[in-house]
Design an enzyme around this catalytic site. Structure first.
Site, mmCIF file in Angstrom:
data_model
loop_
_atom_site.group_PDB
_atom_site.id
_atom_site.type_symbol
_atom_site.label_atom_id
_atom_site.label_comp_id
_atom_site.label_asym_id
_atom_site.label_seq_id
_atom_site.Cartn_x
_atom_site.Cartn_y
_atom_site.Cartn_z
ATOM 1 N N TYR A 69 38.521 45.332 48.301
ATOM 2 C CA TYR A 69 37.379 45.761 47.484
ATOM 3 C C TYR A 69 36.428 44.625 47.122
ATOM 4 O O TYR A 69 35.641 44.774 46.202
ATOM 5 C CB TYR A 69 37.857 46.494 46.226
ATOM 6 C CG TYR A 69 38.776 47.633 46.559
ATOM 7 C CD1 TYR A 69 38.268 48.797 47.134
ATOM 8 C CD2 TYR A 69 40.139 47.533 46.350
ATOM 9 C CE1 TYR A 69 39.113 49.830 47.482
ATOM 10 C CE2 TYR A 69 40.989 48.573 46.699
ATOM 11 C CZ TYR A 69 40.473 49.716 47.270
ATOM 12 O OH TYR A 69 41.316 50.738 47.626
ATOM 13 N N ARG A 128 34.229 43.111 41.293
ATOM 14 C CA ARG A 128 35.311 43.720 40.534
ATOM 15 C C ARG A 128 35.442 43.170 39.111
ATOM 16 O O ARG A 128 35.813 43.898 38.196
ATOM 17 C CB ARG A 128 36.654 43.570 41.267
ATOM 18 C CG ARG A 128 36.724 44.346 42.589
ATOM 19 C CD ARG A 128 38.139 44.347 43.163
ATOM 20 N NE ARG A 128 39.036 45.124 42.328
ATOM 21 C CZ ARG A 128 39.918 44.617 41.486
ATOM 22 N NH1 ARG A 128 40.030 43.282 41.359
ATOM 23 N NH2 ARG A 128 40.705 45.398 40.780
ATOM 24 N N CYS A 147 21.383 36.370 38.803
ATOM 25 C CA CYS A 147 20.623 36.414 37.554
ATOM 26 C C CYS A 147 21.187 37.498 36.639
ATOM 27 O O CYS A 147 20.529 38.493 36.325
ATOM 28 C CB CYS A 147 19.150 36.666 37.868
ATOM 29 S SG CYS A 147 18.077 36.392 36.454
#
Length: 461
Positions: free
Chosen positions: A419, A358, A389
């Protein structure tokens, strides 16, 4: 905002942090509205949740781990049930769903909405009665709709003319009369991120009021008389704190209801105003209580029904984040610490954007605290980042942590129930974390940690 030669990501406010973030008087203090209700600091300064020391949870289940306070989740269900005693409360399963959570919300008397065949499968496996399930989605497949009809899903929220035709054909084949709600796009711009605002015209959900599309859809359903049109549905977005958007939405959707009445002499008996009720992720957030929401929403609906000379319909709401979001925190272990002179200190943890996308996706803000001990060190402005990465692999953009934070410490991030696990990925082939439910001094695994063997089991090449 100052410029930075490395780009916008590095040019926010450097080591000063956002304007709203204040240096804490006590870096160990917990802001109650951010944490599960049964979270404190123990005698040694470590976080204790539902009577369990997070160091023991980390030792038993590893890190990262989502920690769900079951009594907190249940108490939030009860808060909504008490505030909306006669309304239908659909828990928004997309926030987080597993069989254990389905059982919890079913036992607390809530309904459940799902958005896919997979969520429907979990709902049924968890024991939710089908008649208490609502089925959302802008592109439900024939197979998904057929299964919903076969198991007797209580409400199907239709989202397109294609779906009306598809569902009508399936219902005729089976000789059933499913109850449906018509999702209406009301043209309200919720004050939230573009990707979680769902009622403006230029997006994929629902039937637009503009150009008479929504009324045409309602009349088609009524005239074909195969589907039972029970009411209208409106959802204006997520992480909303201001009920003015609901006022505009209710006014417009009830005006459509009056149009339907005038055109066909039918008053639809139900109205679903959706969810999207905001929670506190940081100290700048000030969410409404369920009682306040109920008072305001009832006033809005009663007023608009009176203006349109409509009977007040059976009201439904769909809280998801507001129930599960605050009930969970994610526990990480610190791996490396990097002081970039003059800019900020990076505190790297053993998770990241694979367990919480998020921050990267929505520019969401979170808080964090040193969880494994208390500290007497001065507060240090830090950025909590993950192991992936990607430069954008940020868990908490800015937070004050003790200046003596070190590798091996545990850091907890609150408000991760909604979420985070449901949008988790295997980016960089990192297995997804487990979910552990805690209650009254007991911990139980409700979603196990993925393993490398799980990842390889799907790779058939």
């Amino acid at each position: 905002m100052r410029a930075h030669e490395a780009g916008a990501l590095h040019g926010d406010l450097g080591n000063r942090g956002p304007a709203w973030l204040r240096t804490p008087a006590d870096v160990n203090a917990l802001t109650p509205q951010l944490w599960p209700r049964n979270t404190t600091r123990g005698d040694a300064g470590a976080l204790v949740v539902a009577g369990l020391d997070v160091r023991d949870l980390a030792a038993e289940f590893g890190t990262p781990v989502y920690v769900l306070d079951e009594n907190d989740l249940r108490s939030r269900c009860r808060d909504f049930r008490a505030a909306f005693p006669t309304e239908d409360i659909y828990y928004a399963g997309k926030a987080f769903l597993c069989r254990a959570v389905v059982r919890m919300i079913a036992e607390e008397g809530l309904f459940l909405d799902v958005c896919s065949g997979g969520e429907l499968a979990v709902a049924l496996a968890g024991g939710m009665p089908p008649e208490r399930i609502g089925f959302h989605g802008n592109n439900k497949s024939v197979a998904e709709l057929g299964r919903a009809l076969d198991v007797g899903v209580g409400r199907i929220i239709v989202d397109s003319f294609t779906e009306i035709d598809r569902l009508t054909a399936l219902a005729r084949e089976r000789g059933v009369r499913p109850r449906v709600l018509l999702r209406v796009t009301v043209g309200v711009e919720a004050h939230t991120h573009e990707f979680i605002a769902t009622a403006h015209e230029d997006q994929k959900f629902g039937f637009s009021l503009a150009g008479g599309v929504a009324i045409a859809a309602a009349l088609r359903i009524l005239d074909e008389d195969v589907l039972e049109l029970r009411g209208l549905h409106s959802h204006i977005g997520s992480q909303i704190f201001d009920t003015s958007g609901f006022e505009v939405s209710a006014r417009r959707v009830l005006a459509l209801q009056a149009q339907i009445r005038d055109a066909r002499g039918v008053e639809l008996p139900e109205l679903d105003l959706g969810g999207g009720f905001g929670i506190a992720y940081t100290t700048q957030d000030d969410p409404s209580t369920p009682h306040d929401l109920a008072k305001r929403l009832r006033k809005i609906v009663d007023s608009e029904c009176a203006a349109e000379r409509l009977a007040v319909p059976q009201l439904s709401i769909e809280p998801g984040r507001a129930i599960v979001g605050p009930a969970v925190f994610t526990l990480y272990q610190v791996g490396t610490i990097k002081d970039v002179d003059g800019i900020r200190t990076y505190v790297s943890v053993d998770g990241g954007m694979s367990d919480n996308i998020r921050t990267a996706l929505y520019d969401a803000s979170y808080s964090a605290t040193l969880a494994s001990r208390a500290s007497v060190a001065e507060p240090m402005l830090a950025r909590v980042v993950g192991k992936h990465c990607e430069s954008g692999d940020i868990v908490v953009k800015d937070e004050f942590l003790p200046a003596d934070v070190q590798p091996g410490d545990l850091v907890a991030v609150p408000g991760t129930g909604a979420y985070c696990r449901s949008m988790a990925s295997n980016y960089n082939h990192v297995p997804r974390p487990p979910v552990v439910a805690v209650s009254n001094g007991q911990a139980r695994l409700i979603v196990r940690r993925e393993t490398e063997e799980d990842l390889l089991a799907l790779d058939v090449g």
